[in-house]
Design an enzyme around this catalytic site. Sequence first.
Site, PDB file in Angstrom:
ATOM      1  N   ALA A  59     -15.834   0.211  -8.520  1.00  0.00           N
ATOM      2  CA  ALA A  59     -15.121   0.353  -7.156  1.00  0.00           C
ATOM      3  C   ALA A  59     -13.674   1.087  -7.309  1.00  0.00           C
ATOM      4  O   ALA A  59     -13.487   1.474  -8.267  1.00  0.00           O
ATOM      5  CB  ALA A  59     -14.943  -1.014  -6.460  1.00  0.00           C
ATOM      6  N   ASN A  60     -13.232   1.275  -6.025  1.00  0.00           N
ATOM      7  CA  ASN A  60     -11.710   1.842  -5.766  1.00  0.00           C
ATOM      8  C   ASN A  60     -11.024   0.739  -5.331  1.00  0.00           C
ATOM      9  O   ASN A  60     -11.248  -0.060  -4.937  1.00  0.00           O
ATOM     10  CB  ASN A  60     -11.823   2.955  -5.004  1.00  0.00           C
ATOM     11  CG  ASN A  60     -12.704   4.306  -5.357  1.00  0.00           C
ATOM     12  OD1 ASN A  60     -12.335   4.678  -6.550  1.00  0.00           O
ATOM     13  ND2 ASN A  60     -13.034   4.992  -4.556  1.00  0.00           N
ATOM     14  N   ARG A  61      -9.526   0.888  -5.555  1.00  0.00           N
ATOM     15  CA  ARG A  61      -8.534  -0.069  -5.182  1.00  0.00           C
ATOM     16  C   ARG A  61      -8.246   0.104  -3.751  1.00  0.00           C
ATOM     17  O   ARG A  61      -7.140   0.329  -3.486  1.00  0.00           O
ATOM     18  CB  ARG A  61      -7.397   0.033  -6.383  1.00  0.00           C
ATOM     19  CG  ARG A  61      -7.471   0.068  -7.617  1.00  0.00           C
ATOM     20  CD  ARG A  61      -6.292   0.095  -8.616  1.00  0.00           C
ATOM     21  NE  ARG A  61      -6.699   0.152 -10.100  1.00  0.00           N
ATOM     22  CZ  ARG A  61      -6.649  -1.063 -10.703  1.00  0.00           C
ATOM     23  NH1 ARG A  61      -6.423  -2.256 -10.100  1.00  0.00           N
ATOM     24  NH2 ARG A  61      -6.725  -0.884 -12.015  1.00  0.00           N
ATOM     25  N   SER A  62      -9.034   0.017  -2.902  1.00  0.00           N
ATOM     26  CA  SER A  62      -8.999   0.089  -1.502  1.00  0.00           C
ATOM     27  C   SER A  62      -9.010  -1.396  -0.907  1.00  0.00           C
ATOM     28  O   SER A  62      -9.860  -1.869  -0.918  1.00  0.00           O
ATOM     29  CB  SER A  62      -9.824   0.956  -0.920  1.00  0.00           C
ATOM     30  OG  SER A  62      -9.628   1.052   0.439  1.00  0.00           O
ATOM     31  N   ALA A 104     -12.449   4.712   0.983  1.00  0.00           N
ATOM     32  CA  ALA A 104     -12.379   5.103  -0.635  1.00  0.00           C
ATOM     33  C   ALA A 104     -13.596   5.145  -1.113  1.00  0.00           C
ATOM     34  O   ALA A 104     -14.009   4.053  -1.798  1.00  0.00           O
ATOM     35  CB  ALA A 104     -11.163   4.469  -1.334  1.00  0.00           C
TER      36      ALA A 104
END
Length: 426
Positions: A231-234, A297
């Site tokens: 995942a992304n840090r969104s 993101a």
Amino acid sequence: MSASRSVLLIIGGGIAAYKCLELIRRLKDHGIASRCILTKAGEAFVTPLSVSSLAGERCYSDLFSLTDEADIGHIALSRSTDLIVVAPATADLIAKMATGLANDLASTALLATDKRILIAPAMNPRMWEHPATRRNMAQLEKDGVLVVGPNSGAMAERGENGPGRMAEPLEILAAIERALAGDMAAQPRAIGFLGRTPGGAAIAQKPLAGKHVLVTSGPTYEPIDPVRYIANRSSGKQGHAIAAAAAAAGASVTLVSGPVGLPDPDGVTTIHVESAREMLAATEAALPADIAIFAAAVADWRVADAAPEKMKKGTSGTPALALVENPDILATVAHRKTGRPALVVGFAAETENVIDYARAKLARKGCDLIVANDVGGTGVMGGDSNTVHLVTRDGVETWPTLAKEEVASRLIAHLAGLTGVSKAGA
């Protein structure tokens, strides 16, 4: 006034007067200077010091100030501006305007002006629907006064609900922008005077009314096994704020959201997804749209073959994860041959060479605008503020660090002001 565009803001005596402080900030951010008249009743809700501090100029209230009246101050105030804005426009101020009464600085300036006037009504629903107010509003319409709002909803009085809430600062700002551009003079009802239902109730006009806005938000989760993912840090804060701002501007909004810890915005149709492929499918299913804003993101890669069961540590060494690229949602929609939204907006979260990478992304993805931001430091991913650059083929516009809600409001106001937008070269 030193700015190229200016308004004279008359702040009436209503609970909504506090919204004018935000409106003054928004005007300044958009290069519109403001002088302010605060009525005596308005001083019960906001202070002259607050108003003057934000406007950067003295706040006026007294008709018989000797210093000002030596130069016929109310005449100068009412004419050394591009537009007069009355917010909140109370029932009392509306009545004074309709009958030509001039017994204080605000009403005198309104009667003495040769400029256009935009009002944002605010009052109790029964006051708004009273025959006297209806007559006064009809007279103002005949006189060419421009109107934004009011909206419907809960009122300050307990248990009261209905039309009479002052338009939000974003809506007023969009109306001001159009009035200054001359659009409202040619089409006064575009944001101007209210329509009426057959029963006579007010219908508030909003800058994105009748438009469908599609927004993606949050991260995507790409499974490694049933309990692990890439995942992304969104946090989704920026995308959700954009969806809420679009709804406040009158749009029909579809929000396609990855996994976030945020409530669904009010007045928005929210579709929850997890993976990039699910987000693409939901996005395409939500088309057609007038504006598509891709703030999510999205993970660039996913595991080629996710394990059906939890992968156990120590049983077969460190697993090797074969990655494949995820679909490019922004480029897919921007390059559609049919059903492409008139305005496609992408986001570029970069840690270096922010502007250069954003320009390259703009060309590569085929979108109309890129909102670029530097996420290399702390406090952006998951934080409450953002510093963005609007990158188009014509140049770059850099905004100061703002709360994400403010970025959202400014972006929607910017997009609402774009008319006749189409894909370059289409």
